[in-house]
Motif scaffolding. Structure first.
Motif, PDB file in Angstrom:
ATOM      1  N   ASP A  10      61.790  46.965  56.087  1.00 47.82           N
ATOM      2  CA  ASP A  10      61.146  45.926  57.452  1.00 47.82           C
ATOM      3  C   ASP A  10      62.096  45.208  57.297  1.00 47.82           C
ATOM      4  OD1 ASP A  10      59.691  47.780  57.383  1.00 47.82           O
ATOM      5  OD2 ASP A  10      58.122  46.858  56.800  1.00 47.82           O
ATOM      6  N   VAL A  11      62.466  44.234  56.464  1.00 50.02           N
ATOM      7  CA  VAL A  11      63.375  42.753  56.798  1.00 50.02           C
ATOM      8  C   VAL A  11      65.099  43.153  57.464  1.00 50.02           C
ATOM      9  CG1 VAL A  11      64.153  41.301  55.791  1.00 50.02           C
ATOM     10  CG2 VAL A  11      61.520  41.565  55.217  1.00 50.02           C
ATOM     11  N   PHE A  12      65.562  44.293  56.267  1.00 52.33           N
ATOM     12  CA  PHE A  12      66.878  45.132  56.549  1.00 52.33           C
ATOM     13  C   PHE A  12      66.876  45.184  57.979  1.00 52.33           C
ATOM     14  CE2 PHE A  12      69.674  48.366  55.259  1.00 52.33           C
ATOM     15  CZ  PHE A  12      71.345  47.629  56.215  1.00 52.33           C
ATOM     16  N   ARG A  13      65.770  45.802  58.690  1.00 51.64           N
ATOM     17  CA  ARG A  13      65.631  46.031  60.394  1.00 51.64           C
ATOM     18  C   ARG A  13      65.562  45.243  61.046  1.00 51.64           C
ATOM     19  NH1 ARG A  13      61.253  48.809  59.667  1.00 51.64           N
ATOM     20  NH2 ARG A  13      61.434  51.061  59.784  1.00 51.64           N
ATOM     21  N   GLY A  14      65.106  44.100  60.400  1.00 52.84           N
ATOM     22  CA  GLY A  14      64.754  42.739  61.642  1.00 52.84           C
ATOM     23  C   GLY A  14      65.861  42.287  61.625  1.00 52.84           C
ATOM     24  N   ILE A  15      66.538  41.910  60.731  1.00 55.96           N
ATOM     25  CA  ILE A  15      68.519  41.205  60.476  1.00 55.96           C
ATOM     26  C   ILE A  15      68.946  41.740  60.865  1.00 55.96           C
ATOM     27  CG2 ILE A  15      69.720  40.240  58.892  1.00 55.96           C
ATOM     28  CD1 ILE A  15      68.514  39.702  57.323  1.00 55.96           C
ATOM     29  N   THR A  16      68.746  43.072  61.486  1.00 55.47           N
ATOM     30  CA  THR A  16      69.581  44.408  62.117  1.00 55.47           C
ATOM     31  C   THR A  16      69.612  44.613  63.300  1.00 55.47           C
ATOM     32  OG1 THR A  16      70.176  45.818  59.759  1.00 55.47           O
ATOM     33  CG2 THR A  16      70.521  46.899  62.174  1.00 55.47           C
ATOM     34  N   PHE A  66      62.109  37.941  60.328  1.00 57.17           N
ATOM     35  CA  PHE A  66      62.691  39.237  60.361  1.00 57.17           C
ATOM     36  C   PHE A  66      62.078  40.431  60.405  1.00 57.17           C
ATOM     37  CE2 PHE A  66      65.645  36.124  59.172  1.00 57.17           C
ATOM     38  CZ  PHE A  66      66.963  36.701  60.116  1.00 57.17           C
ATOM     39  N   ILE A  67      60.569  39.959  59.663  1.00 59.65           N
ATOM     40  CA  ILE A  67      59.693  41.328  60.153  1.00 59.65           C
ATOM     41  C   ILE A  67      58.900  41.445  61.167  1.00 59.65           C
ATOM     42  CG2 ILE A  67      57.317  41.559  59.239  1.00 59.65           C
ATOM     43  CD1 ILE A  67      57.861  40.113  56.095  1.00 59.65           C
TER      44      ILE A  67
END
Length: 403
Positions: free
Chosen positions: A25-31, A326-327
């Motif tokens: 979820d955080v990786f998606r949010g950062i992206t 980012f979440i």
């Protein structure tokens, strides 16, 4: 003030679903945050180099954002498939139902992309023809359209191919793309025949785009000898592999629950893919617009390493509060993308004298305060803050827009 910020972040973390993968979820949010940041500078004439795409061959941090997102689509598909199969099973009728759901979702994503293509009007041009510019000359492909096509093709492979066939399909797609780009002849509009090459507008994928889309429906309408689209038809084939590599990574995360064991596999895999992409670069140049095989390997490797870093920080070190914004962004990634795209167009469309509201805000507020470059960046950050307010309002009310 700082205490209120901490309470805000803690409140977001308290709402997190413990059954979801925080790292993904955080990786998606950062992206998606990176995507919106680079898409909305105050002025395209004043942008720091890392926030711009490479002019042609090569790469910058900005060139990692889109493949990271497609990789995450594959990651998420693995978790969604595991949930669906647990509830519905994997019999033929249920596979058909899942394919129908995927087709509907892909059609919605494609439709949203087309909506953004037509959502613009130049109020300052007295002779502007919206129908001619936005309907007759609509850009058919784009970011959301590529995601839609990749997602649907991934679903087909996931539902109807064995694991061995999936791996073979990825190798085949990259090999086919490379062979066609390097060796397949195509007629030149000026006469003669072109064979091979990775030049701007003069390559096999550009030929396919020109043949099917034509200049009226391509992003690079004036490229010669062939107009083409960076999210073009033939270059979508290697993009499918990017999604599939995300799917394979997601399956691994489902099978291996231990965070340290995950890192022991992810880090070597990420390094290997990255090195393969760099080693191939002299022969098959790293190029985002062509989505070359070297670009697929490089970006997938860096995506795996970035995911591993998120797992290390969030799951092993338990350093989590920083990730709260980012979440919020990642929880509504498509809504965030649509909101930002529509809002950016509205700022550009609203006329203020002989300029637009966007240009006025940059030239009269941000540039005087911070200078041309920093002012352009400050505009993008302010735009992110505005978007965060809208996305947090949705998150707080547990409104999650699923396409």
């Amino acid at each position: 003030m700082w205490r209120r910020v901490q309470d805000h972040l803690s409140g977001i973390m308290a709402q997190c679903n413990p059954d979801r993968s925080l790292a993904i979820d955080v990786f998606r949010g950062i992206t998606i945050t990176g995507m919106i940041l680079v898409n909305n500078p105050g002025s395209w004439d004043h942008v720091y180099a890392p926030l711009l795409h490479a002019k042609w061959h090569g790469w910058t941090p900005t060139d990692l954002i889109f493949p990271f997102f497609i990789f995450i689509v594959g990651l998420s598909a693995a978790f969604a498939a595991a949930s669906q199969n647990k509830i519905q099973g994997t019999t033929a009728p249920n596979r058909t139902a899942q394919l129908k759901t995927a087709a509907i979702r892909s059609a919605k994503l494609f439709g949203l992309g087309l909506f953004l293509a037509i959502f613009y009007y130049d109020f300052q041009a007295s002779n502007y023809s919206w129908f001619t510019e936005r309907i007759e000359n609509i850009r058919i492909l784009g970011v959301l359209q590529r995601i839609a096509l990749v997602f649907f093709c991934m679903t087909l492979l996931r539902l109807y191919a064995s694991r061995t066939v999936e791996y073979a399909a990825c190798v085949f797609l990259l090999a086919l793309y490379t062979f066609c780009m390097a060796f397949t002849p195509y007629p030149l509009p000026t006469g003669g025949t072109g064979v091979g090459g990775w030049a701007f507008g003069e390559n096999f994928t550009a030929y396919i785009d020109a043949l099917i889309l034509g200049s009226a429906h391509s992003y690079y309408a004036n490229a010669t000898p062939f107009p083409f689209d960076p999210e073009g038809i033939f270059s979508t084939l290697p993009a499918i592999v990017t999604g599939m590599l995300g799917l394979f990574t997601g399956r691994f995360l489902l099978a291996e629950k231990n965070a340290i064991a995950r890192l022991k596999r992810l880090i070597p895999a990420g390094i290997l893919l990255t090195l393969l992409g760099l080693v191939l670069d002299p022969v098959i140049p790293i190029n985002k617009a062509l989505w070359t095989p070297s670009y697929v390997l490089l970006t997938a490797g860096l995506a795996v390493l970035s995911l591993a870093f998120c797992i290390y920080l969030l799951d092993i070190r338990k350093t989590q509060r920083w990730s709260a914004p980012f979440i919020v962004f990642g929880a509504n990634a498509i809504a965030f993308y649509m909101f930002s795209a529509v809002a950016a167009r509205i700022l550009t469309m609203i006329p203020v004298g002989e300029t637009s509201l966007h240009a006025l805000l940059y030239s009269k507020v941000f540039m005087p305060l911070f200078g041309p470059l920093n002012g352009s960046l400050a505009f993008a950050l302010a735009f992110l803050a505005l978007s965060y307010g809208a996305m947090y309002a949705m998150y707080k009310r547990k409104i999650f827009w699923k396409v």
